[in-house]
Design a protein around this motif. Structure first.
Motif, PDB file in Angstrom:
ATOM      1  N   GLN A 234       0.843  -1.184   0.000  1.00 44.19           N
ATOM      2  CA  GLN A 234       0.000   0.000   0.000  1.00 44.19           C
ATOM      3  C   GLN A 234       0.884   1.242   0.000  1.00 44.19           C
ATOM      4  O   GLN A 234       1.977   1.223   0.564  1.00 44.19           O
ATOM      5  CB  GLN A 234      -0.925   0.004   1.219  1.00 44.19           C
ATOM      6  N   VAL A 235       0.409   2.293  -0.645  1.00 53.32           N
ATOM      7  CA  VAL A 235       1.115   3.558  -0.709  1.00 53.32           C
ATOM      8  C   VAL A 235       0.521   4.516   0.308  1.00 53.32           C
ATOM      9  O   VAL A 235      -0.701   4.659   0.407  1.00 53.32           O
ATOM     10  CB  VAL A 235       1.039   4.171  -2.119  1.00 53.32           C
ATOM     11  N   GLN A 236       1.395   5.180   1.053  1.00 55.46           N
ATOM     12  CA  GLN A 236       0.969   6.175   2.022  1.00 55.46           C
ATOM     13  C   GLN A 236       1.479   7.546   1.592  1.00 55.46           C
ATOM     14  O   GLN A 236       2.637   7.686   1.205  1.00 55.46           O
ATOM     15  CB  GLN A 236       1.503   5.844   3.412  1.00 55.46           C
ATOM     16  N   LEU A 237       0.622   8.550   1.661  1.00 51.67           N
ATOM     17  CA  LEU A 237       0.974   9.916   1.323  1.00 51.67           C
ATOM     18  C   LEU A 237       0.773  10.792   2.544  1.00 51.67           C
ATOM     19  O   LEU A 237      -0.267  10.716   3.197  1.00 51.67           O
ATOM     20  CB  LEU A 237       0.113  10.438   0.176  1.00 51.67           C
ATOM     21  N   VAL A 238       1.764  11.622   2.846  1.00 50.44           N
ATOM     22  CA  VAL A 238       1.694  12.494   4.009  1.00 50.44           C
ATOM     23  C   VAL A 238       2.016  13.920   3.595  1.00 50.44           C
ATOM     24  O   VAL A 238       3.109  14.191   3.087  1.00 50.44           O
ATOM     25  CB  VAL A 238       2.660  12.046   5.118  1.00 50.44           C
ATOM     26  N   GLU A 239       1.074  14.838   3.828  1.00 48.43           N
ATOM     27  CA  GLU A 239       1.267  16.242   3.515  1.00 48.43           C
ATOM     28  C   GLU A 239       1.883  16.979   4.701  1.00 48.43           C
ATOM     29  O   GLU A 239       1.690  16.597   5.854  1.00 48.43           O
ATOM     30  CB  GLU A 239      -0.067  16.915   3.161  1.00 48.43           C
ATOM     31  N   SER A 240       2.588  18.064   4.400  1.00 50.52           N
ATOM     32  CA  SER A 240       3.146  18.918   5.434  1.00 50.52           C
ATOM     33  C   SER A 240       3.293  20.332   4.889  1.00 50.52           C
ATOM     34  O   SER A 240       3.244  20.550   3.683  1.00 50.52           O
ATOM     35  CB  SER A 240       4.497  18.394   5.927  1.00 50.52           C
ATOM     36  N   GLY A 241       3.476  21.288   5.785  1.00 50.39           N
ATOM     37  CA  GLY A 241       3.734  22.658   5.380  1.00 50.39           C
ATOM     38  C   GLY A 241       2.574  23.615   5.536  1.00 50.39           C
ATOM     39  O   GLY A 241       2.727  24.817   5.295  1.00 50.39           O
ATOM     40  N   GLY A 242       1.415  23.114   5.929  1.00 52.97           N
ATOM     41  CA  GLY A 242       0.267  23.986   6.112  1.00 52.97           C
ATOM     42  C   GLY A 242       0.432  24.886   7.320  1.00 52.97           C
ATOM     43  O   GLY A 242       1.300  24.680   8.162  1.00 52.97           O
ATOM     44  N   GLY A 243      -0.417  25.893   7.399  1.00 52.88           N
ATOM     45  CA  GLY A 243      -0.357  26.816   8.514  1.00 52.88           C
ATOM     46  C   GLY A 243      -1.181  28.055   8.271  1.00 52.88           C
ATOM     47  O   GLY A 243      -2.019  28.100   7.366  1.00 52.88           O
ATOM     48  N   LEU A 244      -0.942  29.067   9.089  1.00 55.13           N
ATOM     49  CA  LEU A 244      -1.647  30.341   9.005  1.00 55.13           C
ATOM     50  C   LEU A 244      -0.741  31.377   8.360  1.00 55.13           C
ATOM     51  O   LEU A 244       0.422  31.530   8.744  1.00 55.13           O
ATOM     52  CB  LEU A 244      -2.061  30.804  10.399  1.00 55.13           C
TER      53      LEU A 244
ATOM     54  N   LEU B  15       3.204  30.119   1.098  1.00 49.88           N
ATOM     55  CA  LEU B  15       3.427  28.870   1.798  1.00 49.88           C
ATOM     56  C   LEU B  15       3.899  27.839   0.787  1.00 49.88           C
ATOM     57  O   LEU B  15       3.570  27.926  -0.396  1.00 49.88           O
ATOM     58  CB  LEU B  15       2.160  28.353   2.467  1.00 49.88           C
ATOM     59  N   ARG B  16       4.641  26.856   1.276  1.00 53.89           N
ATOM     60  CA  ARG B  16       5.074  25.752   0.433  1.00 53.89           C
ATOM     61  C   ARG B  16       4.642  24.445   1.080  1.00 53.89           C
ATOM     62  O   ARG B  16       5.060  24.132   2.198  1.00 53.89           O
ATOM     63  CB  ARG B  16       6.590  25.757   0.240  1.00 53.89           C
ATOM     64  N   LEU B  17       3.799  23.700   0.382  1.00 47.47           N
ATOM     65  CA  LEU B  17       3.333  22.413   0.852  1.00 47.47           C
ATOM     66  C   LEU B  17       4.172  21.303   0.236  1.00 47.47           C
ATOM     67  O   LEU B  17       4.625  21.415  -0.900  1.00 47.47           O
ATOM     68  CB  LEU B  17       1.871  22.192   0.484  1.00 47.47           C
ATOM     69  N   SER B  18       4.349  20.229   0.988  1.00 46.36           N
ATOM     70  CA  SER B  18       5.073  19.070   0.487  1.00 46.36           C
ATOM     71  C   SER B  18       4.273  17.813   0.755  1.00 46.36           C
ATOM     72  O   SER B  18       3.500  17.745   1.713  1.00 46.36           O
ATOM     73  CB  SER B  18       6.453  18.958   1.152  1.00 46.36           C
ATOM     74  N   CYS B  19       4.473  16.813  -0.086  1.00 47.23           N
ATOM     75  CA  CYS B  19       3.822  15.526   0.076  1.00 47.23           C
ATOM     76  C   CYS B  19       4.861  14.444  -0.144  1.00 47.23           C
ATOM     77  O   CYS B  19       5.503  14.402  -1.194  1.00 47.23           O
ATOM     78  CB  CYS B  19       2.673  15.372  -0.922  1.00 47.23           C
ATOM     79  N   ALA B  20       5.031  13.587   0.843  1.00 47.41           N
ATOM     80  CA  ALA B  20       5.999  12.511   0.766  1.00 47.41           C
ATOM     81  C   ALA B  20       5.290  11.163   0.697  1.00 47.41           C
ATOM     82  O   ALA B  20       4.298  10.943   1.395  1.00 47.41           O
ATOM     83  CB  ALA B  20       6.930  12.546   1.974  1.00 47.41           C
ATOM     84  N   ALA B  21       5.804  10.274  -0.130  1.00 48.57           N
ATOM     85  CA  ALA B  21       5.231   8.951  -0.302  1.00 48.57           C
ATOM     86  C   ALA B  21       6.077   7.898   0.402  1.00 48.57           C
ATOM     87  O   ALA B  21       7.303   8.003   0.467  1.00 48.57           O
ATOM     88  CB  ALA B  21       5.110   8.604  -1.779  1.00 48.57           C
ATOM     89  N   SER B  22       5.413   6.885   0.922  1.00 45.52           N
ATOM     90  CA  SER B  22       6.097   5.761   1.544  1.00 45.52           C
ATOM     91  C   SER B  22       5.362   4.482   1.199  1.00 45.52           C
ATOM     92  O   SER B  22       4.261   4.503   0.667  1.00 45.52           O
ATOM     93  CB  SER B  22       6.186   5.943   3.058  1.00 45.52           C
ATOM     94  N   GLY B  23       5.979   3.347   1.517  1.00 40.17           N
ATOM     95  CA  GLY B  23       5.394   2.073   1.169  1.00 40.17           C
ATOM     96  C   GLY B  23       5.900   1.603  -0.182  1.00 40.17           C
ATOM     97  O   GLY B  23       7.011   1.932  -0.579  1.00 40.17           O
ATOM     98  N   ARG B  24       5.084   0.850  -0.892  1.00 35.40           N
ATOM     99  CA  ARG B  24       5.463   0.343  -2.208  1.00 35.40           C
ATOM    100  C   ARG B  24       5.216   1.410  -3.256  1.00 35.40           C
ATOM    101  O   ARG B  24       4.130   1.504  -3.828  1.00 35.40           O
ATOM    102  CB  ARG B  24       4.674  -0.922  -2.525  1.00 35.40           C
TER     103      ARG B  24
END
Length: 127
Positions: free
Chosen positions: A1-11, A18-27
């Protein structure tokens, strides 16, 4: 399974960035088209931007053209969204998504073209 995690959000204040990032993990593999969508309370999920697996083509929703830029790093299977000149109407939960490479002519603005989704990161733009 593929997991996606976003980061960088805020006020951020209107006009800021702002700069958002998304990192993938798993297969995971590099041959994924990647996209960003957003959803504000009481509204439908809206297409923001997408990039093909090769990085050769990008697509943007009308509301963000000229202000947002999507990019990717296939070696790490990550995707970023640089957001400039932010407006209060950009306030939403932002989600990254991945589409496996396959035969067809996808409409990248469609929710149904994507196979995997992250859980979102909140972006709030104050007046």
């Amino acid at each position: 399974q593929v997991q996606l995690v976003e980061s960088g959000g805020g006020l951020v204040q209107a006009g800021g960035s702002l700069r958002l990032s998304c990192a993938a993990s798993g297969r995971t593999f590099s041959s994924y088209a990647m996209g960003w969508f957003r959803q504000a309370p009481g509204k439908e999920r809206e297409f923001v931007a997408a990039i093909t697996w090769s990085g050769g083509n990008t697509y943007y929703g009308d509301s963000v053209k000229g202000r947002f830029t999507i990019s990717r790093d296939n070696a790490k299977i990550t995707v970023s969204l640089q957001m400039n000149s932010l407006k209060p109407e950009d306030t939403a939960e932002y989600y990254c998504a991945a589409r496996k490479l396959r035969v067809g002519s996808p409409w990248y603005g469609s929710l149904y073209e994507y196979d995997y989704w992250g859980q979102g990161t909140q972006v709030t733009v104050s007046s």
